[in-house]
Design an enzyme around this catalytic site. Structure first.
Site, PDB file in Angstrom:
ATOM      1  N   LYS A 107       5.926   2.523   5.942  1.00  0.00           N
ATOM      2  CA  LYS A 107       5.329   1.729   6.658  1.00  0.00           C
ATOM      3  C   LYS A 107       5.191   2.452   8.298  1.00  0.00           C
ATOM      4  O   LYS A 107       4.055   1.846   8.863  1.00  0.00           O
ATOM      5  CB  LYS A 107       6.109   0.332   6.859  1.00  0.00           C
ATOM      6  CG  LYS A 107       7.421   0.444   7.468  1.00  0.00           C
ATOM      7  CD  LYS A 107       8.701  -0.206   6.882  1.00  0.00           C
ATOM      8  CE  LYS A 107       8.879   0.460   5.567  1.00  0.00           C
ATOM      9  NZ  LYS A 107      10.019  -0.033   4.913  1.00  0.00           N
ATOM     10  N   GLU A 131       2.411  -0.978  -1.757  1.00  0.00           N
ATOM     11  CA  GLU A 131       2.909  -2.285  -1.939  1.00  0.00           C
ATOM     12  C   GLU A 131       4.499  -2.027  -1.464  1.00  0.00           C
ATOM     13  O   GLU A 131       4.937  -3.144  -0.674  1.00  0.00           O
ATOM     14  CB  GLU A 131       3.167  -2.453  -3.351  1.00  0.00           C
ATOM     15  CG  GLU A 131       3.457  -4.061  -3.636  1.00  0.00           C
ATOM     16  CD  GLU A 131       2.706  -4.945  -3.105  1.00  0.00           C
ATOM     17  OE1 GLU A 131       1.660  -5.412  -3.490  1.00  0.00           O
ATOM     18  OE2 GLU A 131       3.310  -5.666  -2.148  1.00  0.00           O
ATOM     19  N   ILE A 138       8.454  -7.468  -2.481  1.00  0.00           N
ATOM     20  CA  ILE A 138       7.793  -8.613  -2.282  1.00  0.00           C
ATOM     21  C   ILE A 138       6.515  -8.287  -2.643  1.00  0.00           C
ATOM     22  O   ILE A 138       5.974  -7.321  -1.753  1.00  0.00           O
ATOM     23  CB  ILE A 138       7.965  -9.478  -1.194  1.00  0.00           C
ATOM     24  CG1 ILE A 138       9.272 -10.139  -0.977  1.00  0.00           C
ATOM     25  CG2 ILE A 138       6.863 -10.610  -1.118  1.00  0.00           C
ATOM     26  CD1 ILE A 138       9.591 -10.896   0.196  1.00  0.00           C
ATOM     27  N   GLU A 192      21.521   0.599   9.845  1.00  0.00           N
ATOM     28  CA  GLU A 192      21.931   2.004   9.970  1.00  0.00           C
ATOM     29  C   GLU A 192      22.648   2.376  11.237  1.00  0.00           C
ATOM     30  O   GLU A 192      23.023   1.435  11.865  1.00  0.00           O
ATOM     31  CB  GLU A 192      20.267   2.810  10.206  1.00  0.00           C
ATOM     32  CG  GLU A 192      19.300   2.472   9.466  1.00  0.00           C
ATOM     33  CD  GLU A 192      18.861   3.509   8.734  1.00  0.00           C
ATOM     34  OE1 GLU A 192      19.267   4.595   8.651  1.00  0.00           O
ATOM     35  OE2 GLU A 192      18.037   2.946   7.557  1.00  0.00           O
ATOM     36  N   LYS A 207       5.352  -3.416   9.663  1.00  0.00           N
ATOM     37  CA  LYS A 207       4.881  -4.033   8.649  1.00  0.00           C
ATOM     38  C   LYS A 207       3.676  -5.218   8.858  1.00  0.00           C
ATOM     39  O   LYS A 207       2.466  -5.313   8.207  1.00  0.00           O
ATOM     40  CB  LYS A 207       5.998  -4.932   7.821  1.00  0.00           C
ATOM     41  CG  LYS A 207       7.111  -3.946   7.456  1.00  0.00           C
ATOM     42  CD  LYS A 207       8.189  -4.579   7.145  1.00  0.00           C
ATOM     43  CE  LYS A 207       9.334  -3.649   6.678  1.00  0.00           C
ATOM     44  NZ  LYS A 207      10.643  -4.183   6.496  1.00  0.00           N
TER      45      LYS A 207
END
Ligand code: HSE
Length: 432
Positions: A107, A131, A138, A192, A207
């Site tokens: 992304k 996707e 999702i 992280e 996103k």
């Protein structure tokens, strides 16, 4: 394509291993659906000797230079699961330029350089599918691109980052501080060691830029998107939110306002009665409002090997079906036009303010006046004694307001900060 769908897999981390598990465990099912098998022809690995939970697929050639995948004539689809902006960009560019389809979960790269990569894919007539890059398992990309294609999208609103949702959920359910909840998230492997991308809202911003492209067919530059993370959210504000019947969530939202796109990522208060407020832990959800379909909501796992592998595989299978030309952005243009962006200072929403002030005559009136002076109308006001410091001379005063423009909010905050009885940086949250 050949009798097999041959993929070149770059990166064999959590998602690469998840994808491989599904390919192995559901091989017959995939072949039945597709009419031919999907085979991992080659895997590019940084460290071929590293111990991994899932073995490299049988028969896959192991290479150390991912760029080899882009030029291997026996590979139909390059699957980029390395992440990052460097080698991933070089690989995707070279693969598209070589006429290969690409599937990616990246992304960040698509938000930063999507315009150029989608244009190249269109020029070459190949697929650049993604996707898995928005909310893991999702299927929101396909939903916007295909299932809701006939709708004018009025709004897209989502919990797009599982790490921050886990942290906020823990703060809410256990009364933890942000730091304590972050530690918990790191211990559980959700956050992280350097959590910046997640907790500062950048991952959600990447996103959202992709969702805006899909929903509106416009390119919204990432660096123009207003973004606030969750590091300033306190247990006190979450407790006040509950008193108002609300939860605090990191929300990414884009909507059409008078023909322009209003978008941003911010921690927001939202009523407990909203479905989005029921999304807890590391889960994601996206609510789309279309002019014909009304409201549609998708909920599920936004990360993890199998859920994200499921989305990667869906793209591979879609591309492997041959037939129609690939549909990358959901729009026929080679380059999407730039978005007509509502200036952030024009953004309008209800607000929550908390001011820590000296408890003395005239303070409440002065705060209310400062809001009223810029045209912000108060909806509710609360001043309570802190039970842990009942004799303190410093008290929080909380205001919920009616719709307020960002420009007016900033002006009011500037004036209020300068007031001598204001003892801490004011807190303010948008209300969805
Ligand atoms: N780190 C992301 C999250 C998943 O916490 O939701 C990948 O974007």
């Amino acid at each position: 394509m050949s009798s097999q769908v041959r993929i070149g897999l770059a990166g064999f981390g959590i998602v690469g291993q998840g994808l491989t598990s599904i390919l192995t465990g559901s091989a017959q099912w995939i072949e039945r659906r597709l009419g031919r098998p999907v085979a991992v022809h080659a895997v590019a690995l940084r460290d071929p000797h590293k111990q991994r939970a899932v073995p490299i697929p049988d028969g896959a050639r192991v290479v150390s230079n991912p760029l080899e995948l882009a030029q291997d004539p026996d590979i139909d689809i390059v699957v980029e699961l390395m992440g990052g902006l460097g080698m991933a960009y070089d690989l995707i560019r070279l693969a598209l330029a070589s006429g290969k389809h690409v599937v990616t979960a990246n992304k960040h790269l698509l938000a930063e350089r999507g315009e150029e990569l989608f244009a190249l894919a269109a020029q070459k007539g190949v697929g650049l599918y993604y996707e898995a890059s928005v909310c893991g398992g999702i299927p929101i990309v396909q939903t916007l691109k295909e299932s809701l294609a006939g709708n004018r999208i009025l709004a897209v609103t989502g919990i797009l980052n599982g790490t921050s949702n886990f942290i906020l959920s823990r703060m809410s359910s256990k009364g933890l501080t942000y730091q304590a909840a972050l530690k918990k998230a790191q211990k559980k492997g959700y956050a992280e060691a350097d959590p910046t991308l997640d907790v500062e809202g950048f991952d959600a911003a990447h996103k959202l830029v992709l969702l805006i492209r899909l929903a509106y067919g416009h390119d919204y530059p990432l660096n123009k998107l207003p973004v606030t993370g969750i590091t300033g959210v306190t247990p006190l504000d979450i407790a006040y939110a509950k008193e108002f019947g609300c939860q605090v969530k990191l929300i990414g939202q884009a909507k059409m306002v008078d023909g322009r796109i209003m978008a941003g990522v911010h921690p927001m208060m939202l009523s407990q009665s909203y479905l989005l407020a029921q999304v807890h832990g590391a889960f994601n959800a996206v609510r789309v409002v279309g002019d014909a379909v009304g409201a549609v909501m998708l909920y599920g796992q936004g990360a993890g090997g199998l859920p994200t592998g499921s989305a990667v595989l869906a793209d591979i299978m879609d591309l492997a079906r041959d037939g129609a030309a690939p549909n990358n952005t959901g729009f026929p243009e080679k380059m999407l036009p730039p978005a007509d962006i509502l200036p952030p200072e024009e953004e309008c929403s209800r607000r929550y303010f908390r001011f820590n002030v000296e408890d003395k005559p005239g303070v409440l009136a002065a705060l209310a006046q400062a809001l009223g002076d810029v045209g912000i109308s108060i909806y509710q006001v609360v001043q309570k004694v802190d039970p842990s410091a009942p004799d303190s001379n410093i008290v929080p005063i909380v205001f919920m307001t009616h719709q307020a423009k960002q420009r007016d909010v900033e002006k009011a905050l500037e004036n209020i900060r300068a007031m001598p009885f204001v003892k801490a940086e004011p807190v303010h949250l948008r209300v969805l």
